[in-house]
Scaffold this motif. Structure first.
Motif, mmCIF file in Angstrom:
data_model
loop_
_atom_site.group_PDB
_atom_site.id
_atom_site.type_symbol
_atom_site.label_atom_id
_atom_site.label_comp_id
_atom_site.label_asym_id
_atom_site.label_seq_id
_atom_site.Cartn_x
_atom_site.Cartn_y
_atom_site.Cartn_z
ATOM 1 N N LYS A 76 -9.151 -7.181 -2.665
ATOM 2 C CA LYS A 76 -8.074 -7.666 -2.411
ATOM 3 C C LYS A 76 -7.622 -9.117 -3.161
ATOM 4 C CE LYS A 76 -8.643 -7.787 2.153
ATOM 5 N NZ LYS A 76 -8.125 -8.058 3.464
ATOM 6 N N ILE A 89 -0.473 -9.844 -1.735
ATOM 7 C CA ILE A 89 -2.080 -9.296 -1.555
ATOM 8 C C ILE A 89 -2.093 -8.013 -1.934
ATOM 9 C CG2 ILE A 89 -4.042 -9.207 -0.296
ATOM 10 C CD1 ILE A 89 -3.058 -12.257 -0.607
ATOM 11 N N TYR A 90 -2.756 -7.687 -2.941
ATOM 12 C CA TYR A 90 -3.044 -6.318 -3.317
ATOM 13 C C TYR A 90 -4.366 -5.907 -3.579
ATOM 14 C CZ TYR A 90 2.011 -6.512 -4.256
ATOM 15 O OH TYR A 90 3.335 -6.900 -4.002
ATOM 16 N N TYR A 91 -4.893 -4.570 -3.470
ATOM 17 C CA TYR A 91 -6.110 -4.031 -3.834
ATOM 18 C C TYR A 91 -6.156 -3.699 -5.318
ATOM 19 C CZ TYR A 91 -7.568 -3.571 0.813
ATOM 20 O OH TYR A 91 -8.274 -3.753 2.260
ATOM 21 N N LEU A 191 -0.372 -3.510 2.735
ATOM 22 C CA LEU A 191 -2.032 -3.300 2.534
ATOM 23 C C LEU A 191 -2.433 -2.123 3.198
ATOM 24 C CD1 LEU A 191 -3.534 -6.882 2.958
ATOM 25 C CD2 LEU A 191 -3.695 -5.373 0.981
ATOM 26 N N GLN A 194 -1.663 0.703 0.944
ATOM 27 C CA GLN A 194 -2.569 0.688 -0.074
ATOM 28 C C GLN A 194 -4.114 1.144 0.250
ATOM 29 O OE1 GLN A 194 -2.643 -3.040 -2.214
ATOM 30 N NE2 GLN A 194 -0.695 -3.619 -1.218
ATOM 31 N N ARG A 195 -4.486 0.803 1.312
ATOM 32 C CA ARG A 195 -5.742 1.290 1.781
ATOM 33 C C ARG A 195 -5.879 2.928 1.862
ATOM 34 N NH1 ARG A 195 -5.822 -3.434 5.072
ATOM 35 N NH2 ARG A 195 -5.149 -2.284 6.603
#
Length: 452
Positions: A76, A89-91, A191, A194-195
Motif C-alpha cells: 500500500k 492509497i493504492y496497492y 482498497l 483492489q484487494r
C-alpha cells in the motif's frame, strides 16, 4: 508402479505436448506426476520425480534453467497527481530479489545446465547434488525452475546474446490523437475492491502460471536494468532483448490459443477446433514494441479468416457490408477475412496475456457470429451461442476506444500512459474482476456443450 525408463518416456511425452517450445515449470511437473488423480498409475513422490529429472539432466536429455531470482510483491502506498485516478492509497507492485545461495550468477542467470561442464564428472556430480538440495529444500523455487526438452524444440534462451532469435519489428511511427483521451472525471478505486481484484491475479499465478511467465518477466527486467545505463552497447543489447521479448510473447499466446493441435473438452479456447469450425487465426505479429522504463508499448496486427462453400453465399453482400474482406472467391469456396490492429501500453506479461486473449477471441467469435449460417457442419448453434462474442465486450469497451461499427480496423487503449503504477491500477480495476467471470462462464458453457 512404472519403472524409471517408463517414467522418463512419460516426462518426455509431457514436455513434447507443450507446443513448439518443449518446456514446463517444475511445479507443473510435480502437480501432474505426483498429485493428479488421473495420473494415479504414474504417481511418484516429489523427491522421486526430482531424482528422475536430475538423472535426465545428467544424461543430457533435458536442460534445467533458473532465471534471475526475484518475485513480485504488493504494498500500500499513497499516490498523488495521477492522470486518471484520484489521489489516494493504492496497492502497487514491486520486484524484490530472492536470496541466492550455492550457485553464482552468470549473465544474470541463477542456474543454467547448458553452462555445466559435463566432461568433469566430479564437478558435475557436485553441481547436481547442490541443485538437488536447492530445489528440494525450497519449494518456492519450483515455480521458477524451467525443465526444457531441447530435441526438435524451438530455442529457449534468456540472457544469451548469441541466440538465433531474430524477430523483425517494423516499429511503426504510432502517434496518438490527444482528443481521443478526454478525461471526464478521475476514477475512484477503493482498497477493498483492489484487494479482491489482486486476489484473482494471485490465484492465476499460483494455479496456472506456466514457464513463459518467469521467462518473459526475466527478459523484461533485464531490459529495465539496461535502460538505467544509456550507452551504445546497452542500446544494442536492448534491441536484442526486445526481439526476444516479442518472440516469446508471441510464442506464449500462440501456444495457448492458436497452436491447439487437439480439441479439449475442458478448455473453451478449443471451441473452434472442437466443433471443426473453419475459422482460424492466420497470423499475429508485433509491428511496434518499445520500452518506457517498466512499461512496454505494443502495436500488433491480427489476421483472421473464415472459409465456407460458395453454394451457401446467398447473403454475401450483407456479410461484406459488415466490414469483412473477401480474400478468395473460387468456383467452390469463399474465404472471408478480418484484419485488426491494436495499440496498448502494458506493465507486465500477465495483463498482456489476458487482454490479448480477449481481443483474440472477441474477434474470432464475432467472425463466427457473421458466418455461422454459411458454415458446413452437423452442429447447430443457438442465437445465444452465435453471440458469444458479447461476453468480451465489457473488457474491450472499458479499455479500448471502439467505434459503434461491429468491426474496428484499429483498437487503441483508452488510458494511454507510460506510468507503470497507473497502468497497473487501470488493468486491475477494469480487467481482473472480469477475468473470473469470463473464464468461469465460458468453462461451464463449454463443459456442458461438449458433453451433450
Amino acid at each position: 508402479m512404472l519403472n524409471k525408463d517408463k517414467l522418463i518416456k512419460n516426462i518426455i511425452s509431457y514436455l513434447k505436448s507443450k507446443g513448439k517450445i518443449r518446456a514446463a515449470l517444475l511445479s507443473k511437473l510435480i502437480k501432474d506426476f505426483c498429485y493428479r488423480k488421473s495420473a494415479i498409475n504414474i504417481q511418484k513422490s516429489e523427491n522421486e520425480l526430482i531424482e528422475i529429472l536430475l538423472k535426465m539432466l545428467r544424461y543430457r536429455i533435458i536442460d534445467i534453467i533458473i532465471p534471475e531470482l526475484f518475485d513480485k510483491f504488493w504494498e500500500k502506498k499513497s499516490i498523488k497527481n495521477l492522470k486518471y485516478f484520484k489521489d489516494g492509497i493504492y496497492y502497487l507492485s514491486e520486484y524484490r530479489g530472492i536470496k541466492k545461495e550455492n550457485f553464482p550468477q552468470i549473465n544474470n542467470e541463477y542456474f543454467n545446465s547448458k553452462k555445466m561442464n559435463f566432461n568433469n564428472l566430479a564437478i558435475l556430480k557436485n553441481q547436481i547434488l547442490q541443485l538437488k538440495k536447492l530445489i528440494t529444500k525450497n519449494p518456492n523455487l519450483h515455480k521458477k525452475t524451467i525443465i526444457y526438452y531441447p530435441k526438435n524444440s524451438d530455442p529457449l534462451t534468456i540472457y544469451d546474446n548469441n541466440s538465433k532469435i531474430n524477430y523483425k519489428l517494423n516499429n511503426l511511427d504510432f502517434k496518438l490523437n490527444n482528443s481521443d483521451f478526454k478525461i471526464q472525471e478521475k476514477l475512484i478505486y477503493p482498497l477493498k475492491e483492489q484487494r479482491f481484484n489482486l486476489s484473482i491475479m494471485g490465484k492465476y499465478r499460483n494455479s496456472y502460471m506456466c514457464f513463459y511467465i518467469p521467462l518473459i518477466e526475466s527478459i523484461q527486467k533485464r531490459i529495465m536494468d539496461l535502460q538505467n545505463f544509456r550507452n551504445v552497447k546497452n542500446k544494442s543489447l536492448i534491441d536484442s532483448f526486445t526481439q526476444k521479448f516479442a518472440y516469446y510473447c508471441q510464442m506464449y499466446v500462440n501456444s495457448d490459443w492458436v497452436d491447439i493441435s487437439e480439441p479439449n473438452s475442458s478448455r473453451w479456447e478449443s471451441f473452434f477446433r472442437y466443433f471443426k469450425i473453419p475459422i482460424k487465426i492466420l497470423s499475429f505479429k508485433f509491428q511496434l514494441l518499445k520500452f518506457h522504463g517498466g512499461v512496454f508499448e505494443v502495436g500488433a496486427e491480427l489476421k483472421l479468416r473464415s472459409l465456407f462453400k460458395k453454394k451457401k453465399t446467398n447473403c454475401m453482400d450483407d456479410i461484406k457490408a459488415t466490414g469483412l474482406k473477401l480474400l478468395k472467391n473460387s468456383n467452390k469456396n469463399i474465404e472471408i477475412g478480418l484484419d485488426i490492429d491494436f495499440f496498448l501500453p502494458c506493465p507486465s506479461i500477465e495483463y498482456f496475456y489476458f487482454i490479448t486473449k480477449y481481443f483474440y477471441f472477441y474477434h474470432l467469435f464475432l467472425l463466427f457470429h457473421y458466418t455461422v449460417p454459411y458454415i458446413n457442419g452437423k452442429n447447430k448453434f443457438s442465437i445465444k451461442e452465435q453471440n458469444l462474442y458479447e461476453i468480451f465486450l465489457p473488457v474491450l469497451n472499458d479499455l479500448f476506444i471502439m467505434n459503434k461499427r461491429k468491426f474496428n480496423e484499429k483498437l487503441i487503449f483508452k488510458y494511454y500512459t507510460f506510468n507503470p503504477n497507473e497502468l497497473e491500477l487501470i488493468y486491475n480495476k477494469f480487467l481482473l474482476e472480469k477475468i473470473k467471470f469470463i473464464e468461469k462462464k465460458l468453462y461451464t458453457y463449454f463443459i456442458i456443450r461438449s458433453s451433450s
